[in-house]
Design an enzyme around this catalytic site. Structure first.
Site, mmCIF file in Angstrom:
data_model
loop_
_atom_site.group_PDB
_atom_site.id
_atom_site.type_symbol
_atom_site.label_atom_id
_atom_site.label_comp_id
_atom_site.label_asym_id
_atom_site.label_seq_id
_atom_site.Cartn_x
_atom_site.Cartn_y
_atom_site.Cartn_z
ATOM 1 C CG ASN A 99 -1.693 1.225 1.421
ATOM 2 O OD1 ASN A 99 -1.801 2.048 0.500
ATOM 3 N ND2 ASN A 99 -2.274 1.395 2.595
ATOM 4 C CD1 TRP A 100 3.615 1.229 -2.835
ATOM 5 C CD2 TRP A 100 3.836 2.578 -4.607
ATOM 6 N NE1 TRP A 100 4.525 0.646 -3.692
ATOM 7 C CE2 TRP A 100 4.675 1.456 -4.783
ATOM 8 C CE3 TRP A 100 3.807 3.549 -5.598
ATOM 9 C CZ2 TRP A 100 5.480 1.288 -5.925
ATOM 10 C CZ3 TRP A 100 4.607 3.392 -6.731
ATOM 11 C CH2 TRP A 100 5.441 2.269 -6.887
ATOM 12 C CE LYS A 101 0.283 3.256 4.834
ATOM 13 N NZ LYS A 101 0.237 3.374 6.271
ATOM 14 N N GLY B 170 2.797 1.867 10.871
ATOM 15 C CA GLY B 170 3.754 2.952 10.749
ATOM 16 C C GLY B 170 4.482 3.294 12.037
ATOM 17 C CD GLU C 28 -2.701 5.237 6.991
ATOM 18 O OE1 GLU C 28 -2.728 5.330 5.750
ATOM 19 O OE2 GLU C 28 -1.711 4.801 7.620
ATOM 20 C CD GLU D 89 -3.215 -2.969 7.454
ATOM 21 O OE1 GLU D 89 -2.112 -3.178 6.947
ATOM 22 O OE2 GLU D 89 -3.854 -1.928 7.255
ATOM 23 C CG HIS E 66 -5.674 1.575 5.271
ATOM 24 N ND1 HIS E 66 -5.234 2.512 6.189
ATOM 25 C CD2 HIS E 66 -4.645 0.732 5.064
ATOM 26 C CE1 HIS E 66 -3.973 2.234 6.506
ATOM 27 N NE2 HIS E 66 -3.600 1.156 5.844
ATOM 28 C CB SER F 260 5.488 -2.144 12.007
ATOM 29 O OG SER F 260 5.026 -0.844 12.334
ATOM 30 N N GLY G 104 2.914 -1.293 4.258
ATOM 31 C CA GLY G 104 2.876 0.120 3.921
ATOM 32 C C GLY G 104 4.256 0.636 3.571
ATOM 33 N N GLY G 105 4.934 1.256 4.532
ATOM 34 C CA GLY G 105 6.212 1.922 4.290
ATOM 35 C C GLY G 105 7.237 1.080 3.550
HETATM 36 C C1 PEP Z 1 -0.629 -0.086 6.233
HETATM 37 O O1 PEP Z 1 -0.809 1.133 6.217
HETATM 38 O O2 PEP Z 1 -1.484 -0.847 5.738
HETATM 39 C C2 PEP Z 1 0.585 -0.593 6.835
HETATM 40 C C3 PEP Z 1 0.629 -1.855 7.139
HETATM 41 O O3 PEP Z 1 1.575 0.321 7.046
HETATM 42 P P1 PEP Z 1 3.062 0.016 7.622
HETATM 43 O O4 PEP Z 1 3.544 -1.255 6.988
HETATM 44 O O5 PEP Z 1 3.867 1.200 7.205
HETATM 45 O O6 PEP Z 1 2.911 -0.126 9.088
#
Ligand code: PEP
Length: 247
Positions: free
Chosen positions: A11-13, A171, A97, A165, A95, A210, A231-232
């Site tokens: 997920n590049w957000k 994050g 967010e 999640e 999600h 994470s 994500g990141g």
């Molecule tokens: C996400 O936003 O779905 C996610 C898992 O982010 P991160 O891996 O950066 O925690």
């Protein structure tokens, strides 16, 4: 329990301009030795070009959100049909967010997921507790509420993936213990099977929050974890492929 092929989805957000599609090129170039399915969800501005870049590979492209309706007066929104028209195959719904920043309710997430299915997309539907809910011992109750409220009827492995999640793990560099991840996944699996019976058996349940190359092997080896939503660490091809290689 049926064997399922793991899925690692990125997920590049709200990250990435055209130049960053070189990372997607890197993922396509490196995907051949990977034993899991791969998906990348860039921002909507990059969807069509991302689809073009993955042509001929097994990498899937997805969007990060959709509107429940097909078309209409909803400035700035993108429908599931538009996403499908771009050639993308997947959309993330619910999600945290979006639940937190846009006040998305379980009911709205359910209608977005129904829209995804209507358009022929498969949905990665996200659920997860807050830190406060976990500390109060309310994780399972929260997951049950979200599953009951967000997952439409007639779910199947072809069109539904659940991403567990924990909001406090996204994050932050924090992750639940192995036991806590295992317990959450077992609980989700149990609720899905109670509601959908055998149809739920192949539904993949991803862990997200994470996930990094350093912890991916341990997390992906846990019973009941059918892949990861990243994500990141999905923004760099090398990191994303290192996670996928841990499947
Ligand atoms: C996400 O936003 O779905 C996610 C898992 O982010 P991160 O891996 O950066 O925690």
């Amino acid at each position: 329990m049926a064997e399922v092929k793991p899925l690692v989805a990125g997920n590049w957000k709200m990250n990435g301009t055209a130049a960053d599609l070189r990372e997607l090129d890197g993922i396509v170039a490196g995907q051949s030795g990977v034993a899991c399915d791969l998906a990348v969800c860039p921002p909507v501005t990059l969807l069509a070009e991302a689809v073009r870049r993955v042509e001929g590979s097994d990498v899937l492209v997805g969007a990060q959100d959709c509107h429940p309706e097909t078309a209409g007066a909803h400035t700035g929104e993108v429908s599931a049909e538009m996403i499908a028209d771009s050639g993308a195959k997947i959309v993330i719904t619910g999600h945290s967010e979006r639940r937190a920043d846009h006040g998305e309710s379980d009911e709205l997430v359910r209608s977005k997921t129904e829209a995804a299915w209507r358009a022929g997309l498969s949905a990665i539907l996200c659920i997860g507790e807050t830190g406060e809910e976990r500390r109060a011992g309310r994780t399972e109750t929260r997951l049950e509420q979200q599953l009951a409220g967000s997952v439409p009827d007639h779910a199947s492995a072809e069109r539904l993936v659940i991403a567990y999640e924990p909001m406090w793990a996204i994050g932050t560099g924090l992750t639940p213990s192995d036991d806590d991840i295992g317990a959450a996944h077992a609980h989700i699996r149990g609720r899905l099977e109670a509601r959908f019976g055998v149809a739920a058996q192949g539904v993949r349940i991803l862990y997200g929050g994470s996930v990094k190359p350093a912890n991916a092997r341990a997390i992906l080896a846990l019973a009941g974890v059918d892949g990861a939503l990243v994500g990141g660490a999905s923004l760099k091809a090398d990191d994303f492929l290192a996670i996928a290689a841990a499947c």
